[in-house]
Design an enzyme around this catalytic site. Structure first.
Site, short mmCIF file in Angstrom:
data_model
loop_
_atom_site.label_atom_id
_atom_site.label_comp_id
_atom_site.label_asym_id
_atom_site.label_seq_id
_atom_site.Cartn_x
_atom_site.Cartn_y
_atom_site.Cartn_z
N CYS A 15 0.82 -1.22 0.00
CA CYS A 15 0.00 0.00 0.00
C CYS A 15 0.85 1.26 0.00
O CYS A 15 0.32 2.37 -0.15
CB CYS A 15 -0.95 0.00 1.19
SG CYS A 15 -2.30 -1.19 1.02
N ASP A 49 -14.16 2.81 2.27
CA ASP A 49 -13.39 1.63 1.89
C ASP A 49 -13.98 0.87 0.72
O ASP A 49 -13.27 0.15 0.01
CB ASP A 49 -13.26 0.69 3.09
CG ASP A 49 -12.49 1.33 4.24
OD1 ASP A 49 -11.30 1.63 4.04
OD2 ASP A 49 -13.08 1.55 5.30
N GLY A 137 -10.79 -13.89 -12.94
CA GLY A 137 -9.97 -12.70 -12.87
C GLY A 137 -9.50 -12.25 -14.23
O GLY A 137 -10.02 -12.66 -15.27
N HIS A 138 -8.48 -11.39 -14.23
CA HIS A 138 -7.93 -10.85 -15.47
C HIS A 138 -6.44 -10.64 -15.28
O HIS A 138 -5.98 -10.27 -14.20
CB HIS A 138 -8.61 -9.52 -15.81
CG HIS A 138 -8.20 -8.97 -17.14
ND1 HIS A 138 -8.55 -9.56 -18.33
CD2 HIS A 138 -7.45 -7.89 -17.47
CE1 HIS A 138 -8.05 -8.86 -19.34
NE2 HIS A 138 -7.37 -7.84 -18.84
N SER A 139 -5.67 -10.89 -16.33
CA SER A 139 -4.22 -10.75 -16.27
C SER A 139 -3.70 -9.99 -17.47
O SER A 139 -4.29 -10.04 -18.56
CB SER A 139 -3.55 -12.14 -16.20
OG SER A 139 -3.89 -12.90 -17.36
N ASP A 225 -10.33 0.59 7.61
CA ASP A 225 -9.05 -0.10 7.80
C ASP A 225 -7.91 0.86 7.52
O ASP A 225 -8.00 1.77 6.70
CB ASP A 225 -8.96 -1.39 6.98
CG ASP A 225 -9.12 -1.22 5.49
OD1 ASP A 225 -9.44 -0.10 5.04
OD2 ASP A 225 -8.93 -2.20 4.76
#
Length: 345
Positions: A15, A49, A137-139, A225
């Protein structure tokens, strides 16, 4: 454990890669009006968030995404941390995750696909721990490794916990120790001692599941968070949005072991200075050590909870049942027009 040092393939880490709050504010200023969706309960106006959409019957869908570059060298652990961090946003809203899809950027001419498989496997293990499927997902081929998730959750509308609904008089609690950015910077610089290698990963790989339990308490007025903007940045968002200011007891802040040693070794992330540059004018006076801890960018950090005194005992009981020992770190009061955060040494 793999001999690959993933952190050497990225310019940032975890992060700490986040665009600074000041620059992000500029990016998000738009001349194009957004669609006025009457079912959108939580959008980006409050810097929360996750987004929440009302789907009827008192239920909301929670939607979030989070991804970043490696913060540790081991691929499997990187996948675990990235997934834990992404799912945390659902818990921070008081929700229950129900499904995730992966986001992968990979330098296919530099790092073997088998290493990417280990990253995905780490993410899949955490999804299993959270009771959800990693359903797709995606790549893309990318110059640096990137991994994260888009996560969908569900939440009762009357249990949503936002970051801008804190109240004067609320007590503040933090569920994980600070210093993740400091220790991971030590690793990237090659200064982290072998006996300290698991201190930060152990914290980063702990799911914030307890947020779903906290959301059952009406006296938990706000929750978020703590991630890339540091404790100071995320508390500032809570204070500004809620019209309150905070007084923190610095000695009460939970810290990872050896934080002060690595600060003395110069292991201050670049994100710490970017954070302070973005919002330091809104903070009370603090010395360098305090600033370096308050503004330290966390990856998969803990939940910052603002709870009224009427629910404080119940919150502590829930924490104890989950194996957490919590102590108050500060209190909120009505904003007086001065700095939003005062830190008492």
């Amino acid at each position: 454990m793999s001999s690959i040092r993933l952190t050497q393939y990225s310019h940032g880490a975890g992060c700490g890669c986040k665009i600074s709050p000041k620059v992000l504010d500029t990016i998000l200023k738009s001349q194009i009006p957004g669609f006025d969706d009457p079912t959108l309960v939580v959008g980006n106006s409050s810097k929360d968030d996750a987004a929440v959409v009302d789907i009827g019957n008192g239920q909301g869908i929670v939607s979030t995404t989070d991804f970043f570059m490696p913060i540790v060298d081991d691929p499997f652990t990187f996948g675990r941390i990235a997934a834990t961090n992404a799912i945390s946003d659902i818990y921070a809203m008081g929700g229950k995750p129900i499904v995730a899809i992966a986001i992968l950027g990979w330098p296919i001419n530099t790092l073997a696909p088998e290493i990417a498989q280990q990253v995905i496997d780490g993410g899949r293990q955490v999804c299993h721990e959270a009771g959800i499927s990693l359903a797709g997902g995606h790549s893309i081929d990318a110059p640096e490794p990137i991994f994260g998730l888009a996560v969908t959750g569900i939440v009762p509308l009357d249990a949503i916990k936002q970051n801008d609904t804190a109240q004067a008089g609320d007590i503040l609690y933090l569920t994980k120790p600070l210093g993740i950015g400091i220790l991971t910077t030590a690793q990237k610089k090659g200064k982290l001692k072998p006996e300290h290698e698991q201190l930060a990963p152990n914290a980063m790989c702990t799911l914030n599941k307890i947020g779903q339990r906290f959301a059952e308490l009406p006296g938990v007025h706000a929750m978020t968070d703590v991630t890339g903007f540091g404790l100071a940045g995320h508390l500032l968002e809570m204070c500004e949005g809620s019209g309150v200011c905070a007084t923190l007891d610095f000695k009460a802040l939970p810290l990872l072991d050896e934080v002060d040693y690595y600060l003395s070794e110069g292991c201050v992330p670049g994100g710490t200075l970017r954070n302070f540059d973005s919002y330091g004018a809104k903070l009370g006076a603090m010395d360098e050590r305090t600033r370096n801890i308050m503004c330290d960018p966390q990856t998969s950090g803990g939940l910052l909870v603002a709870v009224g005194k009427e629910s404080e005992a119940e919150l502590l009981a829930i924490a104890t049942q989950a194996g957490l020992t919590l102590s108050p770190i500060g209190q909120l009061k009505a904003y007086t027009g001065n700095q939003f955060i005062e830190v008492i040494q």
